[in-house]
Every structure is written in structure tokens, then in C-alpha cells.
Scaffold this active site. Sequence first.
Site, PDB file in Angstrom:
ATOM      1  N   PRO A   9       0.790  -1.230   0.000  1.00  0.00           N
ATOM      2  CA  PRO A   9       0.000   0.000   0.000  1.00  0.00           C
ATOM      3  C   PRO A   9       0.824   1.283   0.000  1.00  0.00           C
ATOM      4  CG  PRO A   9      -0.127  -1.100   2.128  1.00  0.00           C
ATOM      5  CD  PRO A   9       0.546  -2.055   1.178  1.00  0.00           C
ATOM      6  N   ASN A  10       0.363   2.211  -0.815  1.00  0.00           N
ATOM      7  CA  ASN A  10       0.882   3.583  -0.931  1.00  0.00           C
ATOM      8  C   ASN A  10       2.197   3.685  -1.696  1.00  0.00           C
ATOM      9  OD1 ASN A  10      -1.252   4.892   0.554  1.00  0.00           O
ATOM     10  ND2 ASN A  10      -0.432   3.876   2.366  1.00  0.00           N
ATOM     11  N   ARG A  17       5.179  12.174  -3.574  1.00  0.00           N
ATOM     12  CA  ARG A  17       5.006  12.774  -2.238  1.00  0.00           C
ATOM     13  C   ARG A  17       6.172  12.355  -1.363  1.00  0.00           C
ATOM     14  NH1 ARG A  17      -0.794  13.185  -1.946  1.00  0.00           N
ATOM     15  NH2 ARG A  17      -1.226  14.275  -3.871  1.00  0.00           N
ATOM     16  N   TYR A  22      11.272   9.154   1.061  1.00  0.00           N
ATOM     17  CA  TYR A  22      11.246   7.982   0.180  1.00  0.00           C
ATOM     18  C   TYR A  22      11.979   8.175  -1.155  1.00  0.00           C
ATOM     19  CZ  TYR A  22       7.740   6.239   3.462  1.00  0.00           C
ATOM     20  OH  TYR A  22       7.094   5.805   4.594  1.00  0.00           O
ATOM     21  N   ASN A  73       8.151  -5.472  -0.803  1.00  0.00           N
ATOM     22  CA  ASN A  73       8.010  -4.341   0.106  1.00  0.00           C
ATOM     23  C   ASN A  73       6.523  -4.289   0.425  1.00  0.00           C
ATOM     24  OD1 ASN A  73       7.801  -2.029   1.537  1.00  0.00           O
ATOM     25  ND2 ASN A  73       8.998  -0.753   0.128  1.00  0.00           N
ATOM     26  N   ALA A  76       3.136  -0.760   4.888  1.00  0.00           N
ATOM     27  CA  ALA A  76       2.658  -0.812   6.276  1.00  0.00           C
ATOM     28  C   ALA A  76       2.155  -2.205   6.668  1.00  0.00           C
ATOM     29  CB  ALA A  76       1.558   0.225   6.478  1.00  0.00           C
ATOM     30  N   GLU A  97      12.798  -9.310   2.004  1.00  0.00           N
ATOM     31  CA  GLU A  97      12.003  -8.150   2.431  1.00  0.00           C
ATOM     32  C   GLU A  97      12.799  -6.873   2.141  1.00  0.00           C
ATOM     33  OE1 GLU A  97      10.676  -8.385   6.531  1.00  0.00           O
ATOM     34  OE2 GLU A  97      10.534  -6.200   6.677  1.00  0.00           O
ATOM     35  N   HIS A  99      12.803  -2.468   2.151  1.00  0.00           N
ATOM     36  CA  HIS A  99      12.201  -1.182   2.520  1.00  0.00           C
ATOM     37  C   HIS A  99      13.074  -0.043   2.027  1.00  0.00           C
ATOM     38  CE1 HIS A  99       9.207  -3.084   4.993  1.00  0.00           C
ATOM     39  NE2 HIS A  99      10.167  -3.837   5.497  1.00  0.00           N
ATOM     40  N   ARG A 106      12.819   4.625  12.726  1.00  0.00           N
ATOM     41  CA  ARG A 106      11.557   5.378  12.657  1.00  0.00           C
ATOM     42  C   ARG A 106      10.700   5.051  13.889  1.00  0.00           C
ATOM     43  NH1 ARG A 106       9.024   5.007   6.817  1.00  0.00           N
ATOM     44  NH2 ARG A 106       7.782   6.705   7.750  1.00  0.00           N
TER      45      ARG A 106
HETATM   46  O1  CA2 Z   1      10.317   2.210   3.901  1.00  0.00           O
HETATM   47  C1  CA2 Z   1       9.510   1.490   3.313  1.00  0.00           C
HETATM   48  O2  CA2 Z   1       9.727   1.001   2.212  1.00  0.00           O
HETATM   49  C2  CA2 Z   1       8.149   1.218   3.951  1.00  0.00           C
HETATM   50  O3  CA2 Z   1       7.749  -0.101   3.592  1.00  0.00           O
HETATM   51  C3  CA2 Z   1       7.204   2.247   3.367  1.00  0.00           C
HETATM   52  C4  CA2 Z   1       5.817   2.175   3.960  1.00  0.00           C
HETATM   53  C5  CA2 Z   1       5.877   2.212   5.486  1.00  0.00           C
HETATM   54  O4  CA2 Z   1       4.582   2.042   6.024  1.00  0.00           O
HETATM   55  C6  CA2 Z   1       6.795   1.145   6.044  1.00  0.00           C
HETATM   56  O5  CA2 Z   1       6.853   1.280   7.442  1.00  0.00           O
HETATM   57  C7  CA2 Z   1       8.188   1.291   5.473  1.00  0.00           C
HETATM   58  C8  CA2 Z   1       4.975   3.350   3.490  1.00  0.00           C
HETATM   59  C9  CA2 Z   1       4.927   3.501   2.010  1.00  0.00           C
HETATM   60  C10 CA2 Z   1       4.325   4.833   1.754  1.00  0.00           C
HETATM   61  O6  CA2 Z   1       4.839   5.301   0.530  1.00  0.00           O
HETATM   62  C11 CA2 Z   1       4.650   6.605   0.249  1.00  0.00           C
HETATM   63  C12 CA2 Z   1       5.385   7.111  -0.781  1.00  0.00           C
HETATM   64  C13 CA2 Z   1       5.262   8.436  -1.115  1.00  0.00           C
HETATM   65  C14 CA2 Z   1       4.367   9.235  -0.424  1.00  0.00           C
HETATM   66  C15 CA2 Z   1       3.614   8.720   0.604  1.00  0.00           C
HETATM   67  C16 CA2 Z   1       3.749   7.382   0.933  1.00  0.00           C
END
Ligand code: CA2
Length: 147
Positions: A9-10, A17, A22, A73, A76, A97, A99, A106
Site C-alpha cells: 500500500p501507498n 510525495r 522515500y 516491500n 505498512a 524483504e 524497505h 523510525r
Molecule cells: O520504507 C519502506 O519502504 C516502507 O515499507 C514504506 C511504507 C511504510 O509504512 C513502512 O513502514 C516502510 C509506506 C509507504 C508509503 O509510501 C509513500 C510514498 C510516497 C508518499 C507517501 C507514501
Amino acid sequence: MRLLLLNGPNINLLGQREPGLYGHQTLADIEMRLRDRAKTAALQLETFQSNFEGALVERIHQAMGSVDGILINAGAYTHTSIAIRDALLGVAIPFVEVHLSNIHARESFRHHSHLADCALGVVCGFGAFSYDMAFDGLVNHLRGLQA
Ligand code: CA2
């Protein structure tokens, strides 16, 4: 050898963003680069992203018998999903895995992963380059099994 890159997700928002956290590369950039690297290495790479837990579980099930290794990946869902853990264990496909961010630097709720103890390895904290290292680790492992 067939590989599957799964994103949760996301992660479709990458590059649009929160670039400070990221990075600037989009998911399409990462997928294209890994597909190119797979082609160069005479491997096949499929990609799948979903914001839905069940869709990720179903894609993992579909991989059974047709995929040799998974890069995931789970976003969340890493920290919440026993269903994704069970699916990965159920199909018994080796996985790495990945990230973008260093989840251990974090919030404390990101420190635990439901996948990590079942993974071949975990790469986090190197932005989009985490995927390249995870790819190398997975391919190296699978080629070692073939030798
Ligand atoms: O660091 C990572 O790759 C995560 O898997 C990213 C997840 C987060 O919930 C994990 O704890 C760590 C969140 C992905 C959200 O991606 C976005 C990218 C751009 C803007 C907003 C969110």
C-alpha cells in the site's frame, strides 16, 4: 528463473510525495530498472503493486509453481499482516524483504516485521537502491541453489 516484485500500500505514490523520506524515483522507475537488470541476467521479472491486503495474498498464491523467488516491500502491512506472512510461508517461495527507509530508525510501531524472521534477508534504509541490493541477494541465493 522467474522472480516476482511485490509492492504494498501507498508505494504507488513514490516520487510524487514525501521525497525527503522515500526519494525521487517512482515505482515505475524502480520496476523498469529491475526488469532491465533481470533481462540482462536472463531472468524473468513480474511486478505487482496493490493497496489491498487480499490482492497481495492472492498474487502470492498465484506465484506458486511459477515463481522461484519474491522481492517484497509490503509497506505498512509489514507491521500488521499475518495474512501476508502466512501466504509467503504457504507457497514456500524464498523471499527478500525490502524497505526504502530504515524502519528501525523510525517510529517504534515500524520496528517489528511479521515477515523478517521468515525472509532470506532484509534490506532497508537505502532508498530505491534497497531494491537493487535485495535483487542481487535473491538472485545470488537462487543461483547458488542451482549450482
Ligand atoms: O520504507 C519502506 O519502504 C516502507 O515499507 C514504506 C511504507 C511504510 O509504512 C513502512 O513502514 C516502510 C509506506 C509507504 C508509503 O509510501 C509513500 C510514498 C510516497 C508518499 C507517501 C507514501
